[in-house]
Write a protein that holds these residues in place. Structure first.
Motif, mmCIF file in Angstrom:
data_model
loop_
_atom_site.group_PDB
_atom_site.id
_atom_site.type_symbol
_atom_site.label_atom_id
_atom_site.label_comp_id
_atom_site.label_asym_id
_atom_site.label_seq_id
_atom_site.Cartn_x
_atom_site.Cartn_y
_atom_site.Cartn_z
ATOM 1 N N SER A 247 -6.845 1.419 6.444
ATOM 2 C CA SER A 247 -6.517 0.352 5.503
ATOM 3 C C SER A 247 -6.012 -0.886 6.230
ATOM 4 O O SER A 247 -6.416 -2.013 5.919
ATOM 5 N N ARG B 105 -11.551 -2.484 -6.421
ATOM 6 C CA ARG B 105 -12.263 -2.293 -5.154
ATOM 7 C C ARG B 105 -13.675 -2.862 -5.186
ATOM 8 O O ARG B 105 -14.247 -3.170 -4.139
ATOM 9 N N ASN C 187 -11.370 1.416 -9.263
ATOM 10 C CA ASN C 187 -12.773 1.100 -8.981
ATOM 11 C C ASN C 187 -13.089 -0.369 -9.240
ATOM 12 O O ASN C 187 -13.838 -1.005 -8.483
ATOM 13 N N ARG D 125 -7.014 5.167 -3.147
ATOM 14 C CA ARG D 125 -8.194 6.026 -3.100
ATOM 15 C C ARG D 125 -8.168 6.923 -1.859
ATOM 16 O O ARG D 125 -8.538 8.104 -1.923
ATOM 17 N N SER E 188 -8.731 -2.864 7.665
ATOM 18 C CA SER E 188 -9.432 -3.601 6.615
ATOM 19 C C SER E 188 -8.628 -4.819 6.176
ATOM 20 O O SER E 188 -9.193 -5.885 5.919
ATOM 21 N N TYR F 224 -9.744 -8.638 5.930
ATOM 22 C CA TYR F 224 -9.630 -9.439 4.714
ATOM 23 C C TYR F 224 -8.816 -10.708 4.958
ATOM 24 O O TYR F 224 -9.064 -11.752 4.341
ATOM 25 N N ILE G 265 -5.540 -5.636 -3.410
ATOM 26 C CA ILE G 265 -6.671 -4.866 -2.873
ATOM 27 C C ILE G 265 -6.170 -3.742 -1.974
ATOM 28 O O ILE G 265 -6.766 -2.669 -1.904
ATOM 29 N N ALA G 266 -5.034 -3.967 -1.299
ATOM 30 C CA ALA G 266 -4.455 -2.941 -0.431
ATOM 31 C C ALA G 266 -3.996 -1.738 -1.241
ATOM 32 O O ALA G 266 -4.205 -0.580 -0.842
ATOM 33 N N TYR H 26 -7.144 0.135 -2.445
ATOM 34 C CA TYR H 26 -7.861 0.717 -1.307
ATOM 35 C C TYR H 26 -7.135 1.959 -0.792
ATOM 36 O O TYR H 26 -7.737 3.019 -0.594
ATOM 37 N N TYR H 27 -5.822 1.828 -0.589
ATOM 38 C CA TYR H 27 -5.073 2.953 -0.029
ATOM 39 C C TYR H 27 -4.891 4.064 -1.053
ATOM 40 O O TYR H 27 -4.871 5.245 -0.685
ATOM 41 N N ALA I 62 0.832 -1.206 0.000
ATOM 42 C CA ALA I 62 0.000 0.000 0.000
ATOM 43 C C ALA I 62 0.863 1.251 0.000
ATOM 44 O O ALA I 62 0.584 2.212 -0.728
#
Length: 226
Positions: free
Chosen positions: A162, A73, A70, A115, A165, A169, A108-109, A112-113, A36
């Motif tokens: 993050s 995520r 997008n 954004r 999360s 996960y 995904i990290a 996510y981060y 991330a």
């Protein structure tokens, strides 16, 4: 099943397995946090810089990056893990184990981060960038000496959110043998009908999340000079 078993008794019975699960969780979360920061932070910065009206406005690139973030995520994480099995096998040589589970978790990290980084930078007053440009600062100087400095509190809080999360996960990567606290709770608690084991692991997860949140919030307050 003995419902009156104490935490000490459970540790005596599953000590090695519990420490292995804790180690697996820290490994997966640590790798995802590193991904991330090393990739998500620059990606989020690029998302910000290429937006309309920003320093390096490029609507085409911004649109591509936005769509990519997008899409990643929007994937349910469990399906993402399964979908990425061929890619995971190509990257780490296997689709099973903690290292394999870290691949989809890292992806995904990053998204996510990225954004959250974009949002933190958008909160920086435009006057800061304009002042930096008027002083003749280069693009890199504006990013590192002005944007990151002004947004540092939000960046830390975003990374804290993050990390929490990622811990969540990590509980579902048992499907690829990722291990971890959540996987231990399911295999030794739920599947063996040892409810007390599952409860103790849930409590351990809660303590871990609270510790991460407290540490992140404390650091954010200490570095916030506004």
């Amino acid at each position: 099943m003995d419902n009156t078993r104490t935490f000490t008794e459970m540790m005596d019975r599953y000590q090695s397995e519990i420490w292995q699960a804790i180690g697996d969780t820290f490994t997966m979360v640590g790798i995802s946090i590193a991904a991330a920061v090393l990739i998500g932070l620059p990606l989020g910065t690029l998302l910000y810089l290429t937006k309309k009206g920003q320093l390096y406005e490029n609507l085409y690139l911004a649109g591509v990056l936005n769509s990519l973030v997008n899409i990643i995520r929007s994937f349910p994480f469990l399906l993402l893990v399964v979908f990425l099995i061929p890619f995971t096998r190509m990257v780490v040589g296997t689709s099973i184990g903690t290292e394999a589970a870290s691949v989809p978790l890292s992806i995904i990290a990053i998204a996510y981060y990225a954004r959250l980084v974009e949002q933190a930078l958008l909160d920086v007053p435009r006057g800061v960038v304009e002042s930096a440009r008027s002083m003749g600062a280069s693009g890199l100087q504006i990013v590192f000496r002005f944007l990151y400095v002004e947004a540092r509190s939000g960046l830390v809080l975003g990374l804290t959110t993050s990390a929490i999360s990622f811990i969540s996960y990590s509980t579902v990567v048992g499907i690829v043998g990722g291990g971890g606290i959540g996987d231990f709770a399911i295999r030794y608690g739920y599947q063996r009908f040892e409810t007390d084991v599952m409860v103790y692991m849930i409590i351990l997860m809660i303590i871990l999340v609270q510790a991460v949140q407290f540490t992140g919030s404390l650091i954010s307050r200490l570095i916030d000079k506004r």
